[in-house]
Design a protein around this motif. Structure first.
Motif, mmCIF file in Angstrom:
data_model
loop_
_atom_site.group_PDB
_atom_site.id
_atom_site.type_symbol
_atom_site.label_atom_id
_atom_site.label_comp_id
_atom_site.label_asym_id
_atom_site.label_seq_id
_atom_site.Cartn_x
_atom_site.Cartn_y
_atom_site.Cartn_z
ATOM 1 N N UNK A 2 0.794 -1.232 0.000
ATOM 2 C CA UNK A 2 0.000 0.000 0.000
ATOM 3 C C UNK A 2 0.818 1.270 0.000
ATOM 4 N N UNK A 3 0.139 2.338 -0.337
ATOM 5 C CA UNK A 3 0.701 3.661 -0.158
ATOM 6 C C UNK A 3 -0.060 4.382 0.946
ATOM 7 N N UNK B 267 -4.546 14.088 10.143
ATOM 8 C CA UNK B 267 -3.108 13.870 10.255
ATOM 9 C C UNK B 267 -2.359 14.132 8.965
ATOM 10 N N UNK C 271 -1.003 12.010 5.925
ATOM 11 C CA UNK C 271 0.251 11.281 5.693
ATOM 12 C C UNK C 271 0.976 11.850 4.480
ATOM 13 N N UNK C 272 2.267 11.608 4.457
ATOM 14 C CA UNK C 272 3.001 11.909 3.235
ATOM 15 C C UNK C 272 2.612 10.908 2.168
ATOM 16 N N UNK C 273 2.285 11.418 0.995
ATOM 17 C CA UNK C 273 1.884 10.558 -0.106
ATOM 18 C C UNK C 273 2.988 10.547 -1.157
ATOM 19 N N UNK C 274 2.949 9.576 -2.061
ATOM 20 C CA UNK C 274 3.996 9.548 -3.088
ATOM 21 C C UNK C 274 3.771 10.580 -4.197
ATOM 22 N N UNK C 275 3.213 11.711 -3.863
ATOM 23 C CA UNK C 275 3.168 12.856 -4.776
ATOM 24 C C UNK C 275 3.587 14.070 -3.953
ATOM 25 N N UNK C 276 4.092 15.088 -4.632
ATOM 26 C CA UNK C 276 4.520 16.285 -3.913
ATOM 27 C C UNK C 276 3.324 16.905 -3.215
ATOM 28 N N UNK C 277 3.580 17.501 -2.047
ATOM 29 C CA UNK C 277 2.558 18.289 -1.370
ATOM 30 C C UNK C 277 2.186 19.440 -2.302
ATOM 31 N N UNK C 278 0.922 19.528 -2.672
ATOM 32 C CA UNK C 278 0.533 20.550 -3.636
ATOM 33 C C UNK C 278 0.127 19.931 -4.964
ATOM 34 N N UNK C 279 0.410 18.629 -5.111
ATOM 35 C CA UNK C 279 0.020 17.932 -6.343
ATOM 36 C C UNK C 279 -1.163 17.015 -6.072
ATOM 37 N N UNK D 86 -1.458 19.453 2.292
ATOM 38 C CA UNK D 86 -0.358 20.216 2.888
ATOM 39 C C UNK D 86 -0.826 20.929 4.147
ATOM 40 N N UNK E 291 -3.406 20.004 5.872
ATOM 41 C CA UNK E 291 -3.891 18.977 6.794
ATOM 42 C C UNK E 291 -5.306 19.251 7.294
#
Lengths: 325, 359
Positions: free
Chosen positions: A27-28, A55, A57-65, A226, A228
């Motif tokens: 999973x991501x 919360x 989470x950090x996702x595998x895309x840039x914050x803002x994308x 970003x 949250x």
């Protein structure tokens, strides 16, 4: 010495099971986080327009994308769902393609471009022209969640203003805009009042799309990864753009323009510059709707309120021309 | 249905990825081994681990290699990976004496107990670009030893270098919180102004080093912060990672990390109840990153002092996170033609003649 609470101790294995939950695919986004998002969305639906913190989470895309929209969609999507992802109204946009690939690779959701057939529509900056129906969920990506950020900087003060519905400064800001400029210059992301209570940003959708949020049959989830926080507009909720009685809300409209592909003049059109100084051309930003207009598979008149507002704007423009000539 | 229309976008993305992959892996240069990154670019690895909030030298090296040396991007990659890992346990607090220093300087004292331990540092080396030719440099390189980033050894504290004591009682403002709340986990709940100090410290420990340095510099130049800041102590060393044993309940050391730690003081001579005392600030971050620990300690102190407004606290909490600020900048590269058209519409409306003018 700081003693950690008993809930924070336990064996590694049991902790992993309890916190991470079942994870059938590599999973991501873990199940516990999805549950947190669903709870936040339910809170948002219960209090329309209220910004619910989560919360993120950090996702595998840039914050803002689209990390916020991605978390919302991943928490909502089921294997049998049909998913539509658009950016600027276009299914083939780079952000849309990127997120669609990520979501379908990690869930069983099917890919869909026809707005009518999609269960979940994740979008950046547009609400489809095709009216949404009961059961559909629109997930909007939000770069700036706070409609008051132009007016006050402190987050504490912003929260106080929302809590007390103290939007006086917002009204003054709009009034000053009219005094200085003769009109309200807020472009995309026009501030709205939700169900008479919370001022909300509708995300940077054009003003053209704002009336579609009012009394919609679908659920709208707006999620800012970003920052949250997320907020929601449940079906059949009043969403009113902030303006004064003697200043009608204006949507984008350029008289005499029509889509060069489908000929529509009642959709949100974007301008494409001509080469070597040639005049620009216009086309629908909603590519699915444009395609279906060309094949006769789209309703002849769907825009309803936006186009009426546009015609009002046209009347105003005509009146101006008459007055000046 | 209707899917063919989106193929173009996906094919374009795939082609862009192939080009980037060629830049990363093509060319005649030899394959970059991970141990070269961890062994030769240790400070970059440390920085990425600190900003990602994950101690994993090999994974950080992978991230640096994958991002072609873009450390912000590497931290984002490692963060996203960290986000998929289950949290197995919360570690127990360790006292300051458990840190075994490999470097310890105490600018506030000439000769503290245990002495000034310079350790491995280039601080006192002239900043001259080394132009030694490659063959000579290779021939004079020291013999290889155990790589520093291969995981910290678990060792007992070195009693010969105790932490520097605090200023004498009466000179230090008492900042202890009698409630002693549990640490705030910023990865599970958003940190907003008003959160406990632990949230600020965690946010700064994961902050982007350059941004943290910049904010410290900016704030420390303000006239109201004119009182000099003096670090009591700056330490680098190995810190044991302890958890509670699942059966016996007693603390067990399961791993170790290298950290940088700073404690800094600043007097406040303005007339208020604590005016005659030092304030103290604390900074601790993963890896060898002394600038970050120092800036963090300085900002921890100044946020505390910024009582009348939460602006500095808000900036510390929301304006320093590498993936957040870089991501927001990155988003400008996405298409914006829908909102651009909306703005153009307003500008044209502004230039149109005022309807009330002719009345």
């Amino acid at each position: 010495m700081n003693t950690l609470s008993p809930t924070r101790t336990g064996t590694g294995a049991s902790r992993a099971g309890a916190l991470a939950g079942p994870d059938p695919r590599p999973g991501i986004f873990d199940e516990l986080s999805k549950r947190e998002l669903r709870r936040a969305m339910l809170s948002g639906i219960a209090i329309p327009g209220y910004q619910v913190p989560y919360g993120s989470r950090e996702m595998p895309v840039a914050r803002g994308w689209g990390s916020g929209g991605l978390q919302a969609t991943l928490s909502l999507v089921c294997d049998e769902d049909q998913l539509k992802v658009i950016d600027q109204g276009e299914d083939a946009g780079v952000n849309a393609s990127n997120l669609r690939r990520l979501i379908t690779e990690h869930t069983g959701a099917g890919e869909e471009t026809d707005t009518r057939a999609a269960d979940i529509i994740q979008s950046r900056h547009r609400i489809p022209e095709q009216p949404l129906t009961d059961g559909q969920i629109l997930v909007l990506q939000v770069p700036n969640a706070e409609p008051l950020f132009r007016i006050v900087q402190e987050m504490d003060e912003q929260r106080r203003m929302h809590a007390e519905a103290d939007y006086a400064k917002m009204w003054v800001w709009l009034y000053e805009d009219i005094v200085h400029n003769g009109l309200i210059t807020a472009a995309a992301g026009y501030p709205v009042l939700v169900e008479g209570r919370y001022v909300m940003t509708p995300s940077p959708i054009p003003r053209w799309d704002v009336p579609k949020m009012n009394d919609s049959d679908a659920i709208t989830i707006l999620s800012a990864g970003r920052e949250k926080r997320l907020f929601a507009v449940p079906p059949h909720t009043r969403v009113v753009p902030l303006t004064f009685d003697d200043r009608p809300f204006e949507v984008e409209y350029t008289p005499g323009t029509a889509c060069r592909l489908c000929g529509s003049d009642d959709t949100y059109l974007v301008e494409e510059p001509g080469e070597n100084g040639a005049p620009g051309t216009w086309s629908c930003s909603d590519t699915d709707f444009c395609t279906r207009r060309r094949t006769g598979d789209a309703p002849a008149d769907v825009a309803g309120q936006p186009v009426e507002l546009a015609r009002a704007a046209l009347r105003r423009a005509t009146r101006e021309q008459e007055e000046t000539s | 249905m209707g899917y063919s229309g989106v193929r173009g976008g996906q094919e374009a993305i795939a082609a862009a990825e192939r080009l980037a992959r060629r830049d990363r892996l093509g060319g005649t240069s030899r394959w970059l081994e991970l141990d070269q990154v961890t062994g030769r670019l240790g400070l970059a690895v440390d920085r990425v681990m600190g900003e990602a909030g994950l101690w994993a030298p090999e994974l950080a090296a992978r991230a640096i290699r994958q991002s072609r040396g873009d450390l912000l991007e590497a931290a984002q990659l490692l963060r996203a990976h960290r986000s998929t890992l289950p949290r197995l346990a919360y570690s127990s607090p360790v006292p300051a004496v458990a840190l075994r220093p490999v470097r310890r300087i105490a600018p506030a004292y000439r000769n503290p107990p245990g002495g000034q331990v310079l350790g491995a540092t280039d601080d006192y080396t002239p900043r001259i670009l080394d132009l030694t030719d490659e063959d000579t440099a290779r021939a004079t390189a020291p013999p290889p030893r155990r790589p520093a980033t291969a995981g910290a050894p678990v060792v007992a504290p070195d009693p010969t270098v105790p932490p520097v004591g605090l200023p004498p009682a009466g000179l230090l403002a008492d900042r202890r919180d009698p409630a002693d709340p549990d640490p705030f986990d910023i990865t599970r709940a958003p940190a907003r102004p008003g959160v406990p100090r632990s949230a600020r410290l965690t946010a700064m420990a994961r902050a982007e080093t350059g941004s943290l340095t910049h904010l410290w510099y900016l704030v420390t130049q303000a006239p109201r912060n004119a009182q000099p800041e003096i670090p009591l102590e700056l330490r680098r060393g190995h810190l044991p990672l302890r958890i509670e044993h699942p059966f016996t309940g007693s603390p067990v050391t399961v791993a170790g990390v290298r950290v940088s730690e700073a404690r800094t003081v600043r007097p406040d001579a303005r007339p208020h109840p604590d005016g005659s005392r030092f304030d103290i600030g604390y900074g601790l971050c993963l890896g060898d990153n002394e600038a970050k620990a120092l800036a963090m300690a300085g900002l921890d102190l100044l946020v505390h002092r910024d009582k009348t407004t939460n602006r500095l606290e808000q900036r510390v909490l929301t304006a320093l996170d590498g993936p957040e600020l870089a991501g927001y900048l990155e988003h400008l590269k996405l298409p914006h033609y829908v909102d651009f058209r909306s703005i153009v519409d307003r500008l044209r409306a502004l230039q149109a003649p005022d309807p009330e003018e002719g009345l």
